[in-house]
Design a protein around this motif. Sequence first.
Motif, PDB file in Angstrom:
ATOM      1  N   LYS A  31     -58.076  -8.337 -34.150  1.00 14.09           N
ATOM      2  CA  LYS A  31     -58.157  -6.930 -34.540  1.00 14.09           C
ATOM      3  C   LYS A  31     -59.254  -6.669 -35.563  1.00 14.09           C
ATOM      4  CE  LYS A  31     -55.430  -2.994 -36.027  1.00 14.09           C
ATOM      5  NZ  LYS A  31     -54.092  -2.505 -36.402  1.00 14.09           N
ATOM      6  N   GLY A  32     -59.359  -7.522 -36.565  1.00 15.54           N
ATOM      7  CA  GLY A  32     -60.349  -7.313 -37.625  1.00 15.54           C
ATOM      8  C   GLY A  32     -61.772  -7.260 -37.102  1.00 15.54           C
ATOM      9  N   VAL A  33     -62.157  -8.231 -36.280  1.00 22.26           N
ATOM     10  CA  VAL A  33     -63.530  -8.243 -35.765  1.00 22.26           C
ATOM     11  C   VAL A  33     -63.741  -7.133 -34.738  1.00 22.26           C
ATOM     12  CG1 VAL A  33     -64.037 -10.652 -36.297  1.00 22.26           C
ATOM     13  CG2 VAL A  33     -62.998 -10.091 -34.100  1.00 22.26           C
ATOM     14  N   HIS A  34     -62.671  -6.748 -34.058  1.00 23.24           N
ATOM     15  CA  HIS A  34     -62.781  -5.649 -33.091  1.00 23.24           C
ATOM     16  C   HIS A  34     -63.054  -4.320 -33.805  1.00 23.24           C
ATOM     17  CE1 HIS A  34     -62.057  -3.127 -29.626  1.00 23.24           C
ATOM     18  NE2 HIS A  34     -61.054  -2.528 -30.240  1.00 23.24           N
ATOM     19  N   VAL A  35     -62.256  -4.005 -34.806  1.00 24.97           N
ATOM     20  CA  VAL A  35     -62.440  -2.712 -35.485  1.00 24.97           C
ATOM     21  C   VAL A  35     -63.755  -2.656 -36.261  1.00 24.97           C
ATOM     22  CG1 VAL A  35     -59.973  -2.186 -35.604  1.00 24.97           C
ATOM     23  CG2 VAL A  35     -61.058  -3.327 -37.521  1.00 24.97           C
ATOM     24  N   LYS A  36     -64.259  -3.807 -36.676  1.00 22.88           N
ATOM     25  CA  LYS A  36     -65.553  -3.844 -37.378  1.00 22.88           C
ATOM     26  C   LYS A  36     -66.738  -3.872 -36.412  1.00 22.88           C
ATOM     27  CE  LYS A  36     -63.673  -6.452 -41.266  1.00 22.88           C
ATOM     28  NZ  LYS A  36     -63.649  -7.807 -41.870  1.00 22.88           N
ATOM     29  N   GLY A  37     -66.472  -3.921 -35.113  1.00 17.81           N
ATOM     30  CA  GLY A  37     -67.550  -3.958 -34.123  1.00 17.81           C
ATOM     31  C   GLY A  37     -68.342  -5.257 -34.155  1.00 17.81           C
ATOM     32  N   GLN A  38     -67.673  -6.366 -34.486  1.00 15.13           N
ATOM     33  CA  GLN A  38     -68.369  -7.646 -34.621  1.00 15.13           C
ATOM     34  C   GLN A  38     -68.184  -8.564 -33.417  1.00 15.13           C
ATOM     35  OE1 GLN A  38     -66.411  -8.609 -38.331  1.00 15.13           O
ATOM     36  NE2 GLN A  38     -68.316  -8.291 -39.456  1.00 15.13           N
ATOM     37  N   ILE A  39     -67.710  -8.004 -32.313  1.00 13.32           N
ATOM     38  CA  ILE A  39     -67.581  -8.781 -31.082  1.00 13.32           C
ATOM     39  C   ILE A  39     -68.754  -8.417 -30.178  1.00 13.32           C
ATOM     40  CG2 ILE A  39     -66.194  -9.268 -29.028  1.00 13.32           C
ATOM     41  CD1 ILE A  39     -63.723  -8.375 -30.656  1.00 13.32           C
ATOM     42  N   ARG A  40     -69.462  -9.433 -29.732  1.00 17.33           N
ATOM     43  CA  ARG A  40     -70.535  -9.216 -28.758  1.00 17.33           C
ATOM     44  C   ARG A  40     -69.937  -9.442 -27.366  1.00 17.33           C
ATOM     45  NH1 ARG A  40     -75.870  -9.264 -27.217  1.00 17.33           N
ATOM     46  NH2 ARG A  40     -76.488 -10.867 -25.720  1.00 17.33           N
ATOM     47  N   TYR A  41     -70.126  -8.464 -26.499  1.00 19.35           N
ATOM     48  CA  TYR A  41     -69.706  -8.567 -25.104  1.00 19.35           C
ATOM     49  C   TYR A  41     -70.973  -8.782 -24.281  1.00 19.35           C
ATOM     50  CZ  TYR A  41     -65.366  -6.476 -26.741  1.00 19.35           C
ATOM     51  OH  TYR A  41     -64.199  -6.223 -27.413  1.00 19.35           O
ATOM     52  N   GLU A  65     -77.455 -17.980 -35.083  1.00 22.99           N
ATOM     53  CA  GLU A  65     -78.560 -17.423 -35.863  1.00 22.99           C
ATOM     54  C   GLU A  65     -78.286 -16.025 -36.428  1.00 22.99           C
ATOM     55  OE1 GLU A  65     -81.853 -17.556 -33.155  1.00 22.99           O
ATOM     56  OE2 GLU A  65     -82.133 -19.722 -33.406  1.00 22.99           O
ATOM     57  N   THR A  66     -77.227 -15.386 -35.978  1.00 28.07           N
ATOM     58  CA  THR A  66     -76.934 -14.004 -36.375  1.00 28.07           C
ATOM     59  C   THR A  66     -75.897 -13.994 -37.490  1.00 28.07           C
ATOM     60  OG1 THR A  66     -77.363 -13.293 -34.101  1.00 28.07           O
ATOM     61  CG2 THR A  66     -76.191 -11.745 -35.523  1.00 28.07           C
ATOM     62  N   PRO A  67     -76.119 -13.186 -38.522  1.00 24.17           N
ATOM     63  CA  PRO A  67     -75.125 -13.101 -39.604  1.00 24.17           C
ATOM     64  C   PRO A  67     -73.756 -12.667 -39.063  1.00 24.17           C
ATOM     65  CG  PRO A  67     -77.159 -11.977 -40.223  1.00 24.17           C
ATOM     66  CD  PRO A  67     -77.282 -12.333 -38.772  1.00 24.17           C
ATOM     67  N   ARG A  68     -72.705 -13.195 -39.677  1.00 27.97           N
ATOM     68  CA  ARG A  68     -71.335 -12.898 -39.234  1.00 27.97           C
ATOM     69  C   ARG A  68     -71.010 -11.421 -39.278  1.00 27.97           C
ATOM     70  NH1 ARG A  68     -67.116 -16.694 -42.212  1.00 27.97           N
ATOM     71  NH2 ARG A  68     -65.710 -15.180 -41.300  1.00 27.97           N
ATOM     72  N   ILE A  71     -72.473 -10.195 -35.789  1.00 28.08           N
ATOM     73  CA  ILE A  71     -71.735 -10.751 -34.646  1.00 28.08           C
ATOM     74  C   ILE A  71     -70.871 -11.880 -35.194  1.00 28.08           C
ATOM     75  CG2 ILE A  71     -71.805 -11.876 -32.390  1.00 28.08           C
ATOM     76  CD1 ILE A  71     -74.703 -10.907 -32.076  1.00 28.08           C
ATOM     77  N   ASP A  72     -69.565 -11.700 -35.104  1.00 27.45           N
ATOM     78  CA  ASP A  72     -68.674 -12.760 -35.558  1.00 27.45           C
ATOM     79  C   ASP A  72     -68.243 -13.647 -34.397  1.00 27.45           C
ATOM     80  OD1 ASP A  72     -67.163 -13.767 -37.983  1.00 27.45           O
ATOM     81  OD2 ASP A  72     -65.554 -13.586 -36.515  1.00 27.45           O
ATOM     82  N   THR A  73     -68.191 -13.075 -33.218  1.00 29.05           N
ATOM     83  CA  THR A  73     -67.718 -13.815 -32.046  1.00 29.05           C
ATOM     84  C   THR A  73     -68.307 -13.180 -30.793  1.00 29.05           C
ATOM     85  OG1 THR A  73     -65.688 -14.743 -31.086  1.00 29.05           O
ATOM     86  CG2 THR A  73     -65.612 -12.438 -31.708  1.00 29.05           C
TER      87      THR A  73
END
Length: 187
Positions: A31-41, A65-68, A71-73
């Motif tokens: 949920k945390g990475v989803h709401v922060k928009g940190q998931i790359r699809y 190479e990308t800061p968390r 993109i976290d995941t």
Amino acid sequence: MTAVSNEQAIADTKLWLEKAVIGLNLCPFAKGVHVKGQIRYCVSAAQTPDELLADVLRELELLAETPRDKIDTTLLIHPQVLNDFLDYNDFLAVVDAALEEVGLAGELQVASMHPDYQFADTEADDITNYTNRSPYPTLHLIREDSIDEAVAAFPEAERIFEKNMETLRKLGHEGWDALGLAPVQRK
């Protein structure tokens, strides 16, 4: 498998993530990475395992190479290749070896989701398999640091797997179907 547009594959995967993974709390860290928009699809156009491996390596490098905070995941969706679960499962060893070869083992890891996911010693239609059933074959590229932090912040993280199976047993196939997700194959 019928050809699917990249947009549809991503939309189906996001819906699955929101309703199943987050909605059923199958992964309390999502949920945390989803709401922060940190998931790359990312949707791979690969038609062969070798082409997919090249995409996996590019995505692993990009993630490393990308800061968390950007993109976290990454969810690497690959609808055109490795639709057979056993072939997909065998490919995971290739991915693990590639992680070692490029020096990213210990920094990144890969988790697996597939429409026909099946845990050892379960029947194909066992509802507990749905904890890892996604609309399309998908490789989840994860930062080890993120996992370590999430586990440290989550009490009894080692019980997540067990809890997920309990959740799915209570939900049953009818409950899963009621989520309104893109259909996953049921053997």
